[in-house]
Design a protein around this motif. Structure first.
Motif, PDB file in Angstrom:
ATOM      1  N   TYR A  91       0.820  -1.210   0.000  1.00 31.24           N
ATOM      2  CA  TYR A  91       0.000   0.000   0.000  1.00 31.24           C
ATOM      3  C   TYR A  91       0.856   1.264   0.000  1.00 31.24           C
ATOM      4  O   TYR A  91       0.513   2.258  -0.659  1.00 31.24           O
ATOM      5  CB  TYR A  91      -0.935  -0.003   1.212  1.00 31.24           C
ATOM      6  N   ALA A  92       1.959   1.255   0.723  1.00 32.57           N
ATOM      7  CA  ALA A  92       2.824   2.437   0.783  1.00 32.57           C
ATOM      8  C   ALA A  92       3.436   2.732  -0.579  1.00 32.57           C
ATOM      9  O   ALA A  92       3.502   3.897  -1.007  1.00 32.57           O
ATOM     10  CB  ALA A  92       3.923   2.233   1.822  1.00 32.57           C
ATOM     11  N   ALA A  93       3.883   1.699  -1.276  1.00 31.45           N
ATOM     12  CA  ALA A  93       4.475   1.893  -2.600  1.00 31.45           C
ATOM     13  C   ALA A  93       3.435   2.409  -3.585  1.00 31.45           C
ATOM     14  O   ALA A  93       3.705   3.307  -4.390  1.00 31.45           O
ATOM     15  CB  ALA A  93       5.069   0.576  -3.096  1.00 31.45           C
ATOM     16  N   LYS A  94       2.228   1.851  -3.521  1.00 24.40           N
ATOM     17  CA  LYS A  94       1.153   2.289  -4.412  1.00 24.40           C
ATOM     18  C   LYS A  94       0.794   3.746  -4.171  1.00 24.40           C
ATOM     19  O   LYS A  94       0.641   4.536  -5.111  1.00 24.40           O
ATOM     20  CB  LYS A  94      -0.071   1.392  -4.227  1.00 24.40           C
ATOM     21  N   ASP A  95       0.665   4.122  -2.897  1.00 30.08           N
ATOM     22  CA  ASP A  95       0.339   5.508  -2.564  1.00 30.08           C
ATOM     23  C   ASP A  95       1.445   6.459  -3.006  1.00 30.08           C
ATOM     24  O   ASP A  95       1.173   7.550  -3.530  1.00 30.08           O
ATOM     25  CB  ASP A  95       0.121   5.646  -1.060  1.00 30.08           C
ATOM     26  N   SER A  96       2.699   6.070  -2.784  1.00 24.67           N
ATOM     27  CA  SER A  96       3.820   6.923  -3.182  1.00 24.67           C
ATOM     28  C   SER A  96       3.823   7.148  -4.684  1.00 24.67           C
ATOM     29  O   SER A  96       4.049   8.271  -5.150  1.00 24.67           O
ATOM     30  CB  SER A  96       5.154   6.283  -2.753  1.00 24.67           C
ATOM     31  N   SER A  97       3.554   6.092  -5.441  1.00 30.13           N
ATOM     32  CA  SER A  97       3.530   6.206  -6.895  1.00 30.13           C
ATOM     33  C   SER A  97       2.473   7.195  -7.365  1.00 30.13           C
ATOM     34  O   SER A  97       2.742   8.067  -8.190  1.00 30.13           O
ATOM     35  CB  SER A  97       3.267   4.819  -7.513  1.00 30.13           C
ATOM     36  N   VAL A  98       1.271   7.072  -6.811  1.00 31.93           N
ATOM     37  CA  VAL A  98       0.173   7.942  -7.236  1.00 31.93           C
ATOM     38  C   VAL A  98       0.405   9.386  -6.800  1.00 31.93           C
ATOM     39  O   VAL A  98       0.233  10.327  -7.587  1.00 31.93           O
ATOM     40  CB  VAL A  98      -1.169   7.424  -6.681  1.00 31.93           C
ATOM     41  N   TRP A  99       0.827   9.585  -5.546  1.00 32.51           N
ATOM     42  CA  TRP A  99       0.985  10.944  -5.031  1.00 32.51           C
ATOM     43  C   TRP A  99       2.196  11.650  -5.616  1.00 32.51           C
ATOM     44  O   TRP A  99       2.228  12.885  -5.696  1.00 32.51           O
ATOM     45  CB  TRP A  99       1.036  10.925  -3.514  1.00 32.51           C
ATOM     46  N   VAL A 137       5.217  10.075   4.355  1.00 29.33           N
ATOM     47  CA  VAL A 137       3.797  10.133   4.727  1.00 29.33           C
ATOM     48  C   VAL A 137       3.058   8.900   4.226  1.00 29.33           C
ATOM     49  O   VAL A 137       2.216   8.328   4.943  1.00 29.33           O
ATOM     50  CB  VAL A 137       3.146  11.419   4.184  1.00 29.33           C
ATOM     51  N   SER A 138       3.365   8.456   3.006  1.00 31.02           N
ATOM     52  CA  SER A 138       2.720   7.253   2.464  1.00 31.02           C
ATOM     53  C   SER A 138       3.029   6.036   3.317  1.00 31.02           C
ATOM     54  O   SER A 138       2.153   5.187   3.558  1.00 31.02           O
ATOM     55  CB  SER A 138       3.177   7.017   1.018  1.00 31.02           C
ATOM     56  N   GLY A 139       4.268   5.947   3.796  1.00 28.37           N
ATOM     57  CA  GLY A 139       4.630   4.821   4.646  1.00 28.37           C
ATOM     58  C   GLY A 139       3.940   4.874   6.003  1.00 28.37           C
ATOM     59  O   GLY A 139       3.401   3.862   6.472  1.00 28.37           O
ATOM     60  N   LEU A 140       3.920   6.055   6.619  1.00 32.37           N
ATOM     61  CA  LEU A 140       3.329   6.192   7.951  1.00 32.37           C
ATOM     62  C   LEU A 140       1.825   5.944   7.934  1.00 32.37           C
ATOM     63  O   LEU A 140       1.280   5.299   8.837  1.00 32.37           O
ATOM     64  CB  LEU A 140       3.625   7.586   8.518  1.00 32.37           C
ATOM     65  N   ARG A 141       1.143   6.449   6.922  1.00 31.81           N
ATOM     66  CA  ARG A 141      -0.316   6.343   6.940  1.00 31.81           C
ATOM     67  C   ARG A 141      -0.810   4.932   6.606  1.00 31.81           C
ATOM     68  O   ARG A 141      -1.999   4.636   6.785  1.00 31.81           O
ATOM     69  CB  ARG A 141      -0.947   7.367   5.991  1.00 31.81           C
ATOM     70  N   ASN A 142       0.096   4.074   6.158  1.00 28.30           N
ATOM     71  CA  ASN A 142      -0.295   2.696   5.847  1.00 28.30           C
ATOM     72  C   ASN A 142       0.143   1.693   6.908  1.00 28.30           C
ATOM     73  O   ASN A 142      -0.093   0.491   6.760  1.00 28.30           O
ATOM     74  CB  ASN A 142       0.275   2.283   4.484  1.00 28.30           C
ATOM     75  N   ILE A 143       0.764   2.164   7.993  1.00 28.02           N
ATOM     76  CA  ILE A 143       1.163   1.269   9.082  1.00 28.02           C
ATOM     77  C   ILE A 143      -0.018   0.502   9.683  1.00 28.02           C
ATOM     78  O   ILE A 143       0.130  -0.678  10.040  1.00 28.02           O
ATOM     79  CB  ILE A 143       1.925   2.061  10.167  1.00 28.02           C
ATOM     80  N   PRO A 144      -1.210   1.125   9.829  1.00 29.28           N
ATOM     81  CA  PRO A 144      -2.342   0.361  10.395  1.00 29.28           C
ATOM     82  C   PRO A 144      -2.671  -0.930   9.668  1.00 29.28           C
ATOM     83  O   PRO A 144      -3.248  -1.840  10.276  1.00 29.28           O
ATOM     84  CB  PRO A 144      -3.503   1.358  10.300  1.00 29.28           C
ATOM     85  N   TRP A 145      -2.293  -1.054   8.393  1.00 27.99           N
ATOM     86  CA  TRP A 145      -2.565  -2.308   7.686  1.00 27.99           C
ATOM     87  C   TRP A 145      -1.880  -3.489   8.376  1.00 27.99           C
ATOM     88  O   TRP A 145      -2.370  -4.617   8.310  1.00 27.99           O
ATOM     89  CB  TRP A 145      -2.087  -2.218   6.230  1.00 27.99           C
ATOM     90  N   TYR A 146      -0.747  -3.232   9.013  1.00 25.58           N
ATOM     91  CA  TYR A 146      -0.012  -4.309   9.690  1.00 25.58           C
ATOM     92  C   TYR A 146      -0.865  -4.951  10.783  1.00 25.58           C
ATOM     93  O   TYR A 146      -0.787  -6.164  11.010  1.00 25.58           O
ATOM     94  CB  TYR A 146       1.280  -3.745  10.284  1.00 25.58           C
ATOM     95  N   PHE A 147      -1.688  -4.123  11.432  1.00 23.85           N
ATOM     96  CA  PHE A 147      -2.497  -4.600  12.562  1.00 23.85           C
ATOM     97  C   PHE A 147      -3.890  -5.073  12.132  1.00 23.85           C
ATOM     98  O   PHE A 147      -4.691  -5.462  12.974  1.00 23.85           O
ATOM     99  CB  PHE A 147      -2.620  -3.491  13.600  1.00 23.85           C
ATOM    100  N   SER A 148      -4.164  -5.017  10.824  1.00 21.50           N
ATOM    101  CA  SER A 148      -5.455  -5.508  10.336  1.00 21.50           C
ATOM    102  C   SER A 148      -5.392  -6.982   9.948  1.00 21.50           C
ATOM    103  O   SER A 148      -6.401  -7.576   9.570  1.00 21.50           O
ATOM    104  CB  SER A 148      -5.898  -4.690   9.117  1.00 21.50           C
ATOM    105  N   ASN A 181      -8.597   5.478   3.367  1.00 18.64           N
ATOM    106  CA  ASN A 181      -7.524   4.992   2.502  1.00 18.64           C
ATOM    107  C   ASN A 181      -7.921   5.072   1.033  1.00 18.64           C
ATOM    108  O   ASN A 181      -7.127   5.485   0.175  1.00 18.64           O
ATOM    109  CB  ASN A 181      -7.178   3.549   2.878  1.00 18.64           C
ATOM    110  N   LEU A 182      -9.167   4.702   0.717  1.00 19.71           N
ATOM    111  CA  LEU A 182      -9.634   4.744  -0.661  1.00 19.71           C
ATOM    112  C   LEU A 182      -9.776   6.187  -1.142  1.00 19.71           C
ATOM    113  O   LEU A 182      -9.418   6.505  -2.281  1.00 19.71           O
ATOM    114  CB  LEU A 182     -10.985   4.018  -0.797  1.00 19.71           C
ATOM    115  N   VAL A 183     -10.297   7.052  -0.280  1.00 23.15           N
ATOM    116  CA  VAL A 183     -10.425   8.462  -0.657  1.00 23.15           C
ATOM    117  C   VAL A 183      -9.042   9.072  -0.881  1.00 23.15           C
ATOM    118  O   VAL A 183      -8.818   9.831  -1.826  1.00 23.15           O
ATOM    119  CB  VAL A 183     -11.193   9.244   0.430  1.00 23.15           C
ATOM    120  N   GLY A 184      -8.092   8.713   0.008  1.00 21.31           N
ATOM    121  CA  GLY A 184      -6.731   9.229  -0.135  1.00 21.31           C
ATOM    122  C   GLY A 184      -6.047   8.740  -1.391  1.00 21.31           C
ATOM    123  O   GLY A 184      -5.230   9.443  -1.989  1.00 21.31           O
ATOM    124  N   THR A 185      -6.361   7.531  -1.801  1.00 20.19           N
ATOM    125  CA  THR A 185      -5.860   6.947  -3.048  1.00 20.19           C
ATOM    126  C   THR A 185      -6.904   5.960  -3.570  1.00 20.19           C
ATOM    127  O   THR A 185      -7.160   4.946  -2.900  1.00 20.19           O
ATOM    128  CB  THR A 185      -4.531   6.181  -2.826  1.00 20.19           C
TER     129      THR A 185
END
Length: 328
Positions: A91-99, A137-148, A181-185
């Motif tokens: 997710y972090a890589a995908k968000d970084s690419s788009v942003w 920012v892309s990496g930090l905002r996707n950390i919650p996925w680890y706990f899902s 997450n979807l709204v952000g990307t």
């Protein structure tokens, strides 16, 4: 897991994505990093960063997450902690690419539409700062996925594979996180790209009309206007970028909306919804293989650099052969 027939089909499709996406992005990184495409350092930084993040997306999502999971289903990558970390990276890589695409589009908008800010904002230093901020920012905002994530099962105390927790689709907190997450990307990035492109294109069209009026129609017809031709190429480039992102993300967004509306989160690999899901993922990943190419193909110097890069091994072998023959 896919059924045997579908599994072979999807594996071949993802293998093709990997074969195309990895070399395309590596070539783009090498060519842009050489700095011989006639581009400013600011633009070069963005294009190298975009190609690098696209390469990470292809590597993590296609090669590691898809191809490896089929051919090596019981490797260390399938252990739950590793699998959870892999999910965050996906997710972090995908968000970084788009942003980063958004950041580059905004940079071009400023450079074209706001001349007073161009010298202050459109610099190599600003580009480096923006690139680092986007990735962090892309990496930090996707950390919650680890706990899902929770293990599918535990063998001898070792947790294997990853599935979402039982309350992921019912908990208000996780639903809100997934929606944000979807709204952000990709919703916000797509909107911003369309907005920045619209402002840029509008400015180019208005400037072109003024330029034609100042030059005069007769003079303009007799002598080609290099500046107007460059602006026309800019419009084509911006429209191509927008169309690429919108079209290739549309299926993924449509699948997400369908799943949320129907509440049907689980289905077999032979169902139409599964095909719908995989088509969305494939097109999404394809955008990471074509994104940088769209910028690059339009540039003549990039094509010249690509020809030089592709022919270099053959020229090196030929020169080595001639040198060897000369020594005999």
């Amino acid at each position: 897991m896919h059924d045997p027939v579908s599994g072979q089909v999807y594996t071949v499709c993802y293998l093709m994505l990997g074969i195309f996406g990895v070399p395309a992005n590596v070539i783009a990184i090498v060519i842009f990093a050489r700095g011989k495409c006639g581009l400013s350092k600011c633009i070069t930084h963005y294009l190298v960063a975009m190609a690098a993040t696209d390469l990470i997306v292809v590597f993590t999502n296609v090669i590691v997450n898809r191809i490896f999971s089929v051919y090596y289903p019981s490797s260390f990558l399938s252990v739950t902690p590793t699998c959870s970390l892999k999910t965050v990276l996906l997710y972090a890589a995908k968000d970084s690419s788009v942003w980063l695409t958004v950041a580059f589009t905004w940079d071009r908008c400023v450079a074209i539409c706001h001349q007073n800010l161009r010298n202050k904002y459109c610099t190599a230093r600003t580009a480096r700062v923006v690139i680092v901020l986007v990735c962090v920012v892309s990496g930090l905002r996707n950390i919650p996925w680890y706990f899902s994530i929770t293990p599918l099962y535990v063998v001898d105390g070792v947790p294997w594979y990853c599935i979402f927790k039982s309350d992921f689709y019912s908990s208000n907190a996780w639903i809100a996180f997934d929606l944000i997450n979807l709204v952000g990307t990709p919703f916000v990035p797509l909107f911003l790209i369309l907005l920045f492109n619209a402002l840029t294109i509008r400015h180019i069209l208005v400037s072109s009309r003024v330029r034609k009026a100042l030059r005069g129609w007769t003079y303009a017809k007799k002598e080609s206007d290099v500046e107007m031709e460059n602006r026309r190429q800019s419009i084509i480039l911006l429209l191509a970028i927008s169309a690429n992102l919108i079209v290739l993300w549309l299926t993924f967004v449509a699948h997400y909306a369908t799943v949320r509306i129907t509440g049907n989160y689980f289905y077999s690999s032979s169902s139409a919804m599964f095909v719908f899901q995989e088509a969305g993922y494939m097109l999404l990943l394809l955008s990471c293989s074509t994104n940088t190419c769209i910028y690059a193909v339009i540039q003549t110097k990039f094509r010249e650099e690509m020809k030089y890069l592709v022919s270099y091994p053959f020229r090196y072998l030929a020169s080595s052969f001639k040198l060897g023959c000369g020594l005999i």
